[in-house]
Design an enzyme around this catalytic site. Structure first.
Site, PDB file in Angstrom:
ATOM      1  N   HIS A  68       3.202   6.227  -1.980  1.00  0.00           N
ATOM      2  CA  HIS A  68       3.684   7.432  -1.302  1.00  0.00           C
ATOM      3  C   HIS A  68       5.319   7.539  -1.237  1.00  0.00           C
ATOM      4  O   HIS A  68       6.060   7.879  -0.456  1.00  0.00           O
ATOM      5  CB  HIS A  68       3.297   7.551   0.101  1.00  0.00           C
ATOM      6  CG  HIS A  68       1.935   7.677   0.346  1.00  0.00           C
ATOM      7  ND1 HIS A  68       1.272   8.866   0.110  1.00  0.00           N
ATOM      8  CD2 HIS A  68       1.116   6.907   0.979  1.00  0.00           C
ATOM      9  CE1 HIS A  68       0.054   8.670   0.250  1.00  0.00           C
ATOM     10  NE2 HIS A  68      -0.370   7.546   0.856  1.00  0.00           N
ATOM     11  N   HIS A  77       0.953  -1.277  -0.032  1.00  0.00           N
ATOM     12  CA  HIS A  77       0.019  -0.081  -0.105  1.00  0.00           C
ATOM     13  C   HIS A  77       1.044   1.227  -0.089  1.00  0.00           C
ATOM     14  O   HIS A  77       0.595   2.016  -0.857  1.00  0.00           O
ATOM     15  CB  HIS A  77      -1.009   0.012   1.108  1.00  0.00           C
ATOM     16  CG  HIS A  77      -1.869   1.144   1.321  1.00  0.00           C
ATOM     17  ND1 HIS A  77      -3.180   0.915   0.839  1.00  0.00           N
ATOM     18  CD2 HIS A  77      -1.503   2.378   1.702  1.00  0.00           C
ATOM     19  CE1 HIS A  77      -3.540   2.508   0.950  1.00  0.00           C
ATOM     20  NE2 HIS A  77      -2.841   3.219   1.536  1.00  0.00           N
ATOM     21  N   LYS A 106      -4.919  10.609  -8.597  1.00  0.00           N
ATOM     22  CA  LYS A 106      -4.792  10.774  -7.308  1.00  0.00           C
ATOM     23  C   LYS A 106      -4.930  12.476  -6.928  1.00  0.00           C
ATOM     24  O   LYS A 106      -3.933  13.012  -7.264  1.00  0.00           O
ATOM     25  CB  LYS A 106      -3.671  10.349  -6.665  1.00  0.00           C
ATOM     26  CG  LYS A 106      -3.243  10.296  -4.938  1.00  0.00           C
ATOM     27  CD  LYS A 106      -2.753   9.187  -4.318  1.00  0.00           C
ATOM     28  CE  LYS A 106      -2.858   9.188  -2.844  1.00  0.00           C
ATOM     29  NZ  LYS A 106      -2.601   8.129  -2.215  1.00  0.00           N
TER      30      LYS A 106
END
Length: 285
Positions: A174, A158, A220
């Site tokens: 990220h 993730h 995003k």
């Protein structure tokens, strides 16, 4: 918002200073910020593109290949099925790669500092190989993103690799190395930067950025990420916050270098659900 956590700020600055593998802006990599992104909602696919070129103009790939923590990290990025709901199959080779990566980061000063700090708090196993199992469980143990579903996700996937939901939503992603590699393969389209309140624009030496991008058919609207830091730095930072708190969502305000950040860590049972930095406005603004 929460008061500044001085103890963690001190620890994270020590880690920052100790992060010998960090890439230096303008030397090991160069970014081109270009235009400011529009405010959009999650799930939109048609957005204004304020950046015609890639975010990463240059990255020293020799360093990526030659620094063990980066090299072992990169070998993990292709081990996942990014679509949630599709069961992950973990091969023995992938388990070996996960272990190689953890072995590499546990040799670094940054991870040793995190381990020492967690030991003082009675939150880590003293023996490094036990601590490694602890890290494996937190980051690599598979779980189902939704209750009762197939094990389709893990913290590492993730946070560092990114996932998609129903092809409409981007989850996580990220990490700057993954972003750079996806961009290099024309899988990611950088749409522009997001400004902090009252700060006209970030500059190309900023090592924490808020950006907008599209990936695998979705946008995003805002994703924040450290730029240039080593994988061990992010691992250490998020692991410390995860182990310090039993809350479902933890937000710690810290000052690292010149950046006032809120580090957000969400837990999924005994595992990391997500973790990322959020840039706060500088205190004088």
């Amino acid at each position: 918002r929460k008061a500044l956590n001085h103890e963690l700020s001190k620890l994270f600055n020590e880690m920052w200073d100790m992060d010998v593998n960090r890439f230096a802006p303008g030397k090991d990599y160069a970014i081109e910020l270009q235009g400011k992104a529009d405010a959009v909602q999650q799930g939109h696919s048609a957005v204004q593109d304020s950046a015609a070129r890639h975010l990463f103009h240059y990255v020293n790939e020799e360093r990526l290949k030659n620094i063990k923590t980066f090299a072992t990290f990169i070998s993990l990025l292709d081990n996942y099925e990014t679509s949630t709901g599709v069961e992950e199959v973990v091969t023995p080779e992938e388990i070996a790669e996960n272990n190689c990566f953890l072995d590499a980061i546990l040799m670094t000063g940054v991870m040793k500092l995190a381990h020492k700090y967690l030991l003082k708090k009675n939150l880590a196993k003293p023996n490094l190989s036990d601590f490694k199992y602890q890290l494996y469980d937190i980051w690599f143990q598979l779980y189902a993103r939704k209750e009762g579903d197939r094990p389709d996700s893990c913290g590492f996937e993730h946070v560092f690799v990114g996932e998609t939901r129903h092809g409409k939503q981007i989850l996580g992603l990220h990490n700057w190395v993954q972003f750079y590699l996806q961009e290099k393969h024309n899988q990611i389209d950088y749409k522009g930067y997001i400004t902090r309140k009252n700060k006209t624009r970030p500059d190309r030496d900023d090592q924490v950025l808020s950006i907008q991008f599209s990936w695998k058919g979705s946008v995003k609207p805002i994703g924040s990420t450290f730029i240039g830091v080593s994988p061990e730095f992010e691992f250490a930072l998020y692991t410390v916050i995860f182990l310090l708190s039993g809350e479902k969502v933890t937000r710690e305000t810290v000052k690292i270098e010149e950046y006032e950040l809120q580090i957000v860590v969400c837990r999924h049972g005994h595992h990391i659900g997500t973790a990322y930095p959020v840039l706060l406005n500088a205190s004088n603004e």
